[in-house]
Design a protein around this motif. Structure first.
Motif, PDB file in Angstrom:
ATOM      1  N   TYR A  47     -12.210 -18.775   1.144  1.00 15.49           N
ATOM      2  CA  TYR A  47     -12.229 -20.377   1.331  1.00 15.49           C
ATOM      3  C   TYR A  47     -12.598 -20.730   2.738  1.00 15.49           C
ATOM      4  CZ  TYR A  47      -7.744 -19.223   3.624  1.00 15.49           C
ATOM      5  OH  TYR A  47      -7.133 -18.596   4.679  1.00 15.49           O
ATOM      6  N   ALA A  48     -12.847 -22.112   2.949  1.00 14.98           N
ATOM      7  CA  ALA A  48     -12.854 -22.500   4.172  1.00 14.98           C
ATOM      8  C   ALA A  48     -12.114 -24.061   4.286  1.00 14.98           C
ATOM      9  CB  ALA A  48     -14.347 -22.789   4.785  1.00 14.98           C
ATOM     10  N   VAL A  49     -11.319 -24.152   5.411  1.00 14.61           N
ATOM     11  CA  VAL A  49     -10.795 -25.482   5.572  1.00 14.61           C
ATOM     12  C   VAL A  49     -11.014 -25.972   7.078  1.00 14.61           C
ATOM     13  CG1 VAL A  49      -8.995 -25.131   3.983  1.00 14.61           C
ATOM     14  CG2 VAL A  49      -8.629 -24.527   6.286  1.00 14.61           C
ATOM     15  N   ALA A  50     -11.078 -27.264   7.013  1.00 16.12           N
ATOM     16  CA  ALA A  50     -11.095 -27.942   8.302  1.00 16.12           C
ATOM     17  C   ALA A  50      -9.697 -28.573   8.660  1.00 16.12           C
ATOM     18  CB  ALA A  50     -11.957 -29.236   8.384  1.00 16.12           C
ATOM     19  N   ILE A  51      -9.352 -28.160   9.925  1.00 17.00           N
ATOM     20  CA  ILE A  51      -7.949 -28.520  10.177  1.00 17.00           C
ATOM     21  C   ILE A  51      -8.062 -29.463  11.363  1.00 17.00           C
ATOM     22  CG2 ILE A  51      -5.519 -27.591  11.030  1.00 17.00           C
ATOM     23  CD1 ILE A  51      -6.281 -25.097   9.571  1.00 17.00           C
ATOM     24  N   LYS A  52      -7.471 -30.361  11.452  1.00 17.50           N
ATOM     25  CA  LYS A  52      -7.206 -31.510  12.618  1.00 17.50           C
ATOM     26  C   LYS A  52      -5.860 -31.786  12.941  1.00 17.50           C
ATOM     27  CE  LYS A  52     -10.122 -35.102  11.420  1.00 17.50           C
ATOM     28  NZ  LYS A  52     -10.694 -36.134  11.039  1.00 17.50           N
ATOM     29  N   TRP A  53      -5.869 -31.657  14.145  1.00 17.45           N
ATOM     30  CA  TRP A  53      -4.632 -32.138  15.084  1.00 17.45           C
ATOM     31  C   TRP A  53      -5.020 -33.219  15.848  1.00 17.45           C
ATOM     32  CZ3 TRP A  53      -5.668 -26.538  15.194  1.00 17.45           C
ATOM     33  CH2 TRP A  53      -4.535 -25.648  14.326  1.00 17.45           C
ATOM     34  N   ALA A  54      -4.072 -34.164  15.915  1.00 19.76           N
ATOM     35  CA  ALA A  54      -4.134 -35.407  16.951  1.00 19.76           C
ATOM     36  C   ALA A  54      -3.590 -34.896  18.077  1.00 19.76           C
ATOM     37  CB  ALA A  54      -3.185 -36.309  16.336  1.00 19.76           C
ATOM     38  N   PRO A  55      -3.695 -35.641  19.052  1.00 19.75           N
ATOM     39  CA  PRO A  55      -3.425 -35.064  20.633  1.00 19.75           C
ATOM     40  C   PRO A  55      -1.975 -35.018  20.344  1.00 19.75           C
ATOM     41  CG  PRO A  55      -4.896 -36.807  20.661  1.00 19.75           C
ATOM     42  CD  PRO A  55      -4.646 -36.620  19.142  1.00 19.75           C
ATOM     43  N   GLY A  56      -1.185 -34.011  21.195  1.00 17.58           N
ATOM     44  CA  GLY A  56       0.251 -33.686  21.275  1.00 17.58           C
ATOM     45  C   GLY A  56       0.734 -33.168  19.956  1.00 17.58           C
ATOM     46  N   LEU A  57       0.174 -32.893  18.919  1.00 18.87           N
ATOM     47  CA  LEU A  57       0.574 -32.222  17.479  1.00 18.87           C
ATOM     48  C   LEU A  57       0.413 -30.897  17.697  1.00 18.87           C
ATOM     49  CD1 LEU A  57       1.549 -33.213  14.904  1.00 18.87           C
ATOM     50  CD2 LEU A  57      -0.730 -32.848  14.039  1.00 18.87           C
ATOM     51  N   PHE A  58       1.520 -30.069  17.492  1.00 21.97           N
ATOM     52  CA  PHE A  58       1.515 -28.562  17.447  1.00 21.97           C
ATOM     53  C   PHE A  58       2.342 -28.047  15.921  1.00 21.97           C
ATOM     54  CE2 PHE A  58       0.415 -29.299  21.782  1.00 21.97           C
ATOM     55  CZ  PHE A  58      -0.145 -27.995  22.023  1.00 21.97           C
ATOM     56  N   SER A  59       1.923 -27.228  15.581  1.00 24.68           N
ATOM     57  CA  SER A  59       2.645 -26.329  14.481  1.00 24.68           C
ATOM     58  C   SER A  59       3.867 -25.489  15.216  1.00 24.68           C
ATOM     59  CB  SER A  59       1.748 -25.378  13.787  1.00 24.68           C
ATOM     60  OG  SER A  59       1.514 -24.212  14.782  1.00 24.68           O
ATOM     61  N   HIS A  60       4.860 -25.106  14.424  1.00 22.86           N
ATOM     62  CA  HIS A  60       5.906 -24.189  14.561  1.00 22.86           C
ATOM     63  C   HIS A  60       5.423 -22.752  14.636  1.00 22.86           C
ATOM     64  CE1 HIS A  60       8.789 -27.347  15.533  1.00 22.86           C
ATOM     65  NE2 HIS A  60       8.098 -28.133  14.534  1.00 22.86           N
TER      66      HIS A  60
END
Length: 158
Positions: A71-84
């Motif tokens: 599989y392939a996915v595009a992942i997009k983060w807005a500025p200031g967004l982080f995972s845990h």
């Protein structure tokens, strides 16, 4: 298989990276649409983005991360967004298509300790190893390839 998968990811990500930096040119009247039996494409405007509870957006490019197979996915983060801090049950290959990807392998979530991976770079989230990541001051887009099914789990933070 690993080298072939990584090569396919880099090629696909390069196309996405170049495409994201350009506007769509006008289609010449002489242009013939490609036969979908030979070339399958997914235009950015047709990507179906979903948003998780933390605000990360994801669009499946092909396959299904929840089913067996690639599989392939595009992942997009807005500025200031982080995972845990979290882990994945399988390796995931990532190409930074836009922005600077900030990463950490600590179980302590402190954005000041993240490390920059710039646009055009490649990385691997190794199976069952703790990491967390995101965007600081600009939007970040990753193209992530893996072999499903994948199971992601939050790690105990310290």
């Amino acid at each position: 298989m690993r080298i072939r998968a990584a090569a396919a990811l880099v090629l696909a990500a390069s196309v996405v990276s170049v495409a994201s930096a350009q506007t769509t040119p006008p289609i010449p009247s002489t242009a013939i649409p490609p036969d979908p039996r030979s070339i399958v494409s997914l235009l950015e405007k047709d990507m179906k983005w979903t948003t998780d509870p933390l605000g990360q957006q994801q669009a499946v490019l092909f396959g299904d991360p929840n089913k067996p197979g690639p599989y392939a996915v595009a992942i997009k983060w807005a500025p200031g967004l982080f995972s845990h801090p979290h882990t994945h049950s399988t390796d995931r290959w990532a190409y930074v298509a836009k922005g600077t990807w900030w990463v950490s392998t600590s179980t302590h979530r402190d954005i000041a300790t993240t490390y920059p991976i710039p646009q055009g770079s490649f990385g691997i989230d190794l199976a069952n190893k703790v990491h967390w990541d995101g965007a600081k001051d600009e939007e970040v887009v990753l193209i992530v390839f893996g072999i499903g099914p994948i199971d992601s789990k939050l790690a105990e933070e310290n």
